[in-house]
Enzyme design. Structure first.
Site, mmCIF file in Angstrom:
data_model
loop_
_atom_site.group_PDB
_atom_site.id
_atom_site.type_symbol
_atom_site.label_atom_id
_atom_site.label_comp_id
_atom_site.label_asym_id
_atom_site.label_seq_id
_atom_site.Cartn_x
_atom_site.Cartn_y
_atom_site.Cartn_z
ATOM 1 N N SER A 155 -32.292 -4.138 1.039
ATOM 2 C CA SER A 155 -31.418 -4.778 0.060
ATOM 3 C C SER A 155 -29.952 -4.676 0.505
ATOM 4 O O SER A 155 -29.610 -5.148 1.580
ATOM 5 C CB SER A 155 -31.653 -4.165 -1.323
ATOM 6 N N ASP A 252 -38.344 -13.046 -4.168
ATOM 7 C CA ASP A 252 -37.081 -12.318 -4.028
ATOM 8 C C ASP A 252 -35.956 -13.343 -3.917
ATOM 9 O O ASP A 252 -36.080 -14.311 -3.165
ATOM 10 C CB ASP A 252 -37.149 -11.466 -2.749
ATOM 11 N N HIS A 282 -38.447 -8.385 -5.403
ATOM 12 C CA HIS A 282 -37.485 -7.572 -4.658
ATOM 13 C C HIS A 282 -37.873 -6.094 -4.690
ATOM 14 O O HIS A 282 -38.120 -5.528 -5.745
ATOM 15 C CB HIS A 282 -36.096 -7.758 -5.268
#
Length: 311
Positions: A155, A252, A282
């Site tokens: 991320s 995502d 995600h």
């Protein structure tokens, strides 16, 4: 079809129980949530120390290494935690860093880089660069093999990984043999189809949170030309970057910026391996770690790291 119905069945029920975070209003409250303690492996030694950060400030780093290690040099990984550039701490990824140490037989160093909005760009990336320089220095006691150093993170940690690869290339810094930016947060513009597609607040990370996090991270720099060291998608040249592994879930918001990054790496002559996981949101492998698809994804990227560092 609504978002939850698109989620892979083995992930769906757990996802329904995940607290919804809305930025920026929930930032302070979310930062106060205690990080769950992980049972530390008896095979991994974890130590903490302070080193100079990007502005010379005192910065905490966590070091993970095999308890039983010889005196020979070991490969090393600089691991940057996730959290949208505004949340997170190395403690939250203890379990993953331990897994990497055991599977790869390496050292992992994870910095407690400065967070936005208190410390906007370039604080975080400069802290990561300072960590890379420190861990590859011959003056520390880590005994790292300087030719077998990788960088990784998920991320925002993936975004910092991609940015660090660019910065290190351009500054002619330490040698990076491999990068692993997982589902990376690399495009501040929020113009991809997946950015518009993933808006449901159950998606763990979704459009409105991403817009808010980027605004906090970029700060005053948002009003000028955005540096590729802030948003790596903006880099015009990806040549000379290290071999790369990345993955992303189909649900995502970073799906399309990741796919674009993979394609551009390949076009630039960089060896790249990529996995797209259908029905996955995600950071799914952290949210539902016991699911078969989560274990498959985690094992996939740890094994890619092992291959890169151990030949």
């Amino acid at each position: 079809m609504e978002f939850l119905n698109r989620v892979k069945a083995e992930l769906r029920e757990n996802l329904k129980t995940v607290p919804i975070i809305q930025l920026p209003q929930d930032l302070d409250k979310t930062r106060q949530i205690p990080i769950p303690s992980n049972a530390n492996s008896e095979h991994v030694r974890i130590t903490e120390r302070f080193i100079p950060g990007g502005d010379g400030q005192e910065m905490l780093i966590k070091i993970y290494e095999p308890v039983q290690r010889s005196k020979e040099e070991l490969p090393a990984v600089l691991w940057s935690h996730g959290g949208g550039y505004v949340l997170g701490h190395p403690n939250g990824e203890d379990s993953l860093c331990e897994s990497i140490v055991q599977a790869v037989n390496c050292i992992v160093v994870s910095p407690d880089y400065r967070l936005a909005p208190e410390h906007s760009y370039p604080a975080a990336i400069e802290d990561c660069y300072a960590t890379l320089v420190w861990m590859t220095s011959t003056t520390n006691e880590l005994n790292v093999d300087p030719m077998r150093v990788a960088i990784g993170g998920g991320s925002a940690g993936g975004g910092l990984t991609a940015a660090l690869a660019l910065m290190t290339r351009d500054r002619k810094g330490p040698v990076i043999c491999f990068q692993m930016p997982l589902y990376p947060m690399i495009d501040d513009r929020n113009i991809t189809p997946s950015s518009y597609e993933i808006t449901d607040s159950h998606a763990v990370w979704f459009r409105s949170n991403n817009i808010s996090a980027w605004e906090m991270y970029l700060g005053d720099s948002a009003h000028g030309e955005i540096s590729p060291y802030a948003a790596p998608t903006r880099a015009k040249n990806l040549e000379g970057l290290p071999p790369t592994y990345t993955c992303v879930g189909q649900l995502d918001p970073f799906r399309d910026e990741t796919i674009d990054y993979v394609a551009r790496l390949a076009q630039a002559g960089v060896d790249v391996e990529f996995q797209l996981y259908p029905g996955c949101f995600h950071a799914f492998e952290h949210i539902v770690p016991d699911a078969e698809i989560s274990q498959h994804a985690k094992n996939g990227y740890i094994q890619a790291l092992s291959r890169a560092l151990n030949g």
